[in-house]
Write an enzyme that holds these catalytic residues in place. Structure first.
Site, PDB file in Angstrom:
ATOM      1  N   LYS A   1       0.837  -1.206   0.000  1.00 11.96           N
ATOM      2  CA  LYS A   1       0.000   0.000   0.000  1.00 11.96           C
ATOM      3  C   LYS A   1       0.872   1.255   0.000  1.00 11.96           C
ATOM      4  CE  LYS A   1      -3.956  -2.315   2.073  1.00 11.96           C
ATOM      5  NZ  LYS A   1      -4.839  -2.562   3.225  1.00 11.96           N
TER       6      LYS A   1
ATOM      7  N   GLN B   1      -4.612  -1.667   9.670  1.00 16.02           N
ATOM      8  CA  GLN B   1      -4.619  -2.982   9.024  1.00 16.02           C
ATOM      9  C   GLN B   1      -5.170  -4.042   9.979  1.00 16.02           C
ATOM     10  OE1 GLN B   1      -3.918  -3.327   5.816  1.00 16.02           O
ATOM     11  NE2 GLN B   1      -3.932  -5.542   5.632  1.00 16.02           N
TER      12      GLN B   1
ATOM     13  N   ASP C   1     -11.009   3.023   4.531  1.00 19.30           N
ATOM     14  CA  ASP C   1     -11.338   1.589   4.504  1.00 19.30           C
ATOM     15  C   ASP C   1     -12.849   1.368   4.435  1.00 19.30           C
ATOM     16  OD1 ASP C   1      -9.353  -0.337   4.379  1.00 19.30           O
ATOM     17  OD2 ASP C   1      -8.850  -0.198   6.506  1.00 19.30           O
TER      18      ASP C   1
HETATM   19  N1  L34 Z   1      -7.868  -2.473   7.448  1.00 20.30           N
HETATM   20  N2  L34 Z   1      -7.306  -4.604   6.781  1.00 20.30           N
HETATM   21  C1  L34 Z   1      -7.723  -3.375   6.462  1.00 20.30           C
HETATM   22  N3  L34 Z   1      -8.054  -3.005   5.195  1.00 20.30           N
HETATM   23  C2  L34 Z   1      -7.912  -3.891   4.169  1.00 20.30           C
HETATM   24  O1  L34 Z   1      -8.279  -3.549   2.932  1.00 20.30           O
HETATM   25  C3  L34 Z   1      -7.410  -5.178   4.444  1.00 20.30           C
HETATM   26  N4  L34 Z   1      -7.165  -6.122   3.464  1.00 20.30           N
HETATM   27  C4  L34 Z   1      -7.433  -7.530   3.758  1.00 20.30           C
HETATM   28  C5  L34 Z   1      -6.706  -7.876   5.074  1.00 20.30           C
HETATM   29  N5  L34 Z   1      -6.800  -6.818   6.073  1.00 20.30           N
HETATM   30  C6  L34 Z   1      -7.144  -5.530   5.778  1.00 20.30           C
HETATM   31  C7  L34 Z   1      -6.192  -6.023   2.538  1.00 20.30           C
HETATM   32  O2  L34 Z   1      -5.577  -4.988   2.331  1.00 20.30           O
HETATM   33  C8  L34 Z   1      -6.837  -8.218   2.545  1.00 20.30           C
HETATM   34  N6  L34 Z   1      -6.018  -7.211   1.900  1.00 20.30           N
HETATM   35  C9  L34 Z   1      -5.162  -7.470   0.806  1.00 20.30           C
HETATM   36  C10 L34 Z   1      -4.406  -6.473   0.195  1.00 20.30           C
HETATM   37  C11 L34 Z   1      -3.561  -6.745  -0.848  1.00 20.30           C
HETATM   38  C12 L34 Z   1      -3.419  -8.024  -1.328  1.00 20.30           C
HETATM   39  C13 L34 Z   1      -4.177  -9.039  -0.743  1.00 20.30           C
HETATM   40  C14 L34 Z   1      -5.023  -8.758   0.313  1.00 20.30           C
HETATM   41  C15 L34 Z   1      -2.453  -8.296  -2.437  1.00 20.30           C
HETATM   42  O3  L34 Z   1      -1.698  -7.435  -2.788  1.00 20.30           O
HETATM   43  N7  L34 Z   1      -2.434  -9.511  -2.983  1.00 20.30           N
HETATM   44  C16 L34 Z   1      -1.520  -9.913  -4.035  1.00 20.30           C
HETATM   45  C17 L34 Z   1      -0.486 -10.911  -3.520  1.00 20.30           C
HETATM   46  C18 L34 Z   1       0.325 -10.404  -2.413  1.00 20.30           C
HETATM   47  C19 L34 Z   1       1.192 -11.501  -1.751  1.00 20.30           C
HETATM   48  O4  L34 Z   1       2.212 -11.869  -2.341  1.00 20.30           O
HETATM   49  O5  L34 Z   1       0.824 -11.965  -0.667  1.00 20.30           O
HETATM   50  C20 L34 Z   1      -2.336 -10.586  -5.126  1.00 20.30           C
HETATM   51  O6  L34 Z   1      -1.863 -10.640  -6.261  1.00 20.30           O
HETATM   52  O7  L34 Z   1      -3.431 -11.072  -4.824  1.00 20.30           O
END
Ligand code: L34
Length: 312
Positions: free
Chosen positions: A71, A115, A138
């Site tokens: 982020k 988070q 959020d």
């Molecule tokens: N407060 N907590 C708050 N706000 C959020 O919006 C989140 N979330 C969830 C967990 N807790 C939170 C996220 O940011 C899930 N989440 C999130 C964000 C980004 C990715 C996955 C979940 C992401 O970038 N996924 C990548 C892979 C990253 C890796 O290598 O682990 C993808 O390609 O799916």
């Protein structure tokens, strides 16, 4: 003879639709980020305020660490200012609430997130309610969830926002479709079911929200034109649960140690991709699907916060 073969092939491809299309979160989030970058440039040129996102990260959960660092990195990419506030897992609730008060009062910070998940000794509800609704990018505060339910301008929380946006940008029709949502969490299942049912585009779907007490789950999921899976169980959805030609959105993200990978881990979703994908018209991959859309949606909410477009 040729005709016979092509008839056979047509029948075969009807039985096993091998030509599914990926809902490419990398591509679509890239488009959104490029749009935001352009807008930030033009705001700065006109002497406007640079958007500023803050994030609070408690503890050292590796997945949370990855998401929050990503982020912050994306803030730099689109031209935002960013602040990362870190605490050890043993931080007190009072200390966290004090920081939240500080961020609420800090005029330079347009929006911020805490988070999740938080350690057990901290009440997530108390923390979420302490965030100023105007800075709650959020979209977790009860006031913003209420506004979403009433179809009023609000910060739509990032994952549901990302899901809606990817459907929109692939021109997936939703009106009058059967949409089945698996999982009723406050963060994904519940808000996405409201968004899919509301009068709008995407929206106007007939929505069924399934959860742990749902009976005959498979019979219900088999009726889905659009299946949104946010159940938090690795590879839970199998081919026999999915209708031929369905659109499948996989919100799950699970890490397994894998020393053969450069990152040291392998990711899977809530859907058994290899067997489900051939039955789909469209499907999101994990990684590269909803997760990346979540980050783009957060950037979009931060821009809206900076422009004061939700709370005028
Ligand atoms: N407060 N907590 C708050 N706000 C959020 O919006 C989140 N979330 C969830 C967990 N807790 C939170 C996220 O940011 C899930 N989440 C999130 C964000 C980004 C990715 C996955 C979940 C992401 O970038 N996924 C990548 C892979 C990253 C890796 O290598 O682990 C993808 O390609 O799916």
């Amino acid at each position: 003879m040729r005709d016979e073969i092509s008839v056979l092939c047509t029948q075969h491809s009807k039985l096993f639709n091998m030509s599914y299309q990926l809902l490419d979160g990398k591509k679509i989030s890239g488009q959104i980020l490029a749009e935001i970058t352009e807008e930030v440039k033009s705001i700065k040129q006109k002497g406007g305020k640079q958007p500023h996102l803050a994030a609070i990260l408690v503890g050292a959960d590796p997945a949370s660490e990855t998401y929050v660092v990503s982020k912050v990195r994306h803030c730099e990419k689109v031209g935002f200012n960013s602040t990362l506030v870190r605490y050890n897992a043993d931080v007190t609730e009072a200390e966290l609430l004090k920081k939240i008060q500080e961020l609420n009062e800090n005029k330079d910070i347009d929006g911020y997130i805490v988070q999740l998940p938080l350690p057990k000794h901290i009440s997530e509800r108390k923390i979420i309610e302490a965030v100023s609704p105007q800075k709650d990018v959020d979209g977790f505060h009860p006031l913003n969830v209420g506004r979403l339910t009433l179809n009023l301008p609000t910060y739509i929380s990032a994952t549901p926002y990302g899901i809606i946006e990817i459907l929109k940008r692939y021109n997936i029709p939703t009106e009058g479709k059967n949409c089945v949502v698996l999982g009723r969490s406050n963060i994904v299942g519940s808000p996405v079911s409201i968004l899919m049912a509301r009068n709008g585009n995407p929206g106007n779907a007939t929505v069924t929200l399934c959860h742990s007490k749902t009976k005959n789950l498979k019979e219900i999921t088999k009726q889905a034109d659009i299946l949104i899976v946010a159940i938090g169980k690795p590879e839970f959805v199998t081919a026999d649960m999915v209708k031929e030609g369905a659109v499948v959105v996989d919100v799950g993200i699970h890490r397994f140690t894998d020393s053969s990978k450069k990152s040291g881990y392998r990711l899977t979703g809530d859907v058994k991709f290899d067997e489900v994908a051939p039955k789909c018209s469209f499907i999101t991959p994990v990684p590269g699907g909803v997760g990346l859309m979540t980050i783009a949606a957060l950037m979009k909410n931060t821009l809206l916060a900076c422009k004061g477009e939700i709370y005028k």
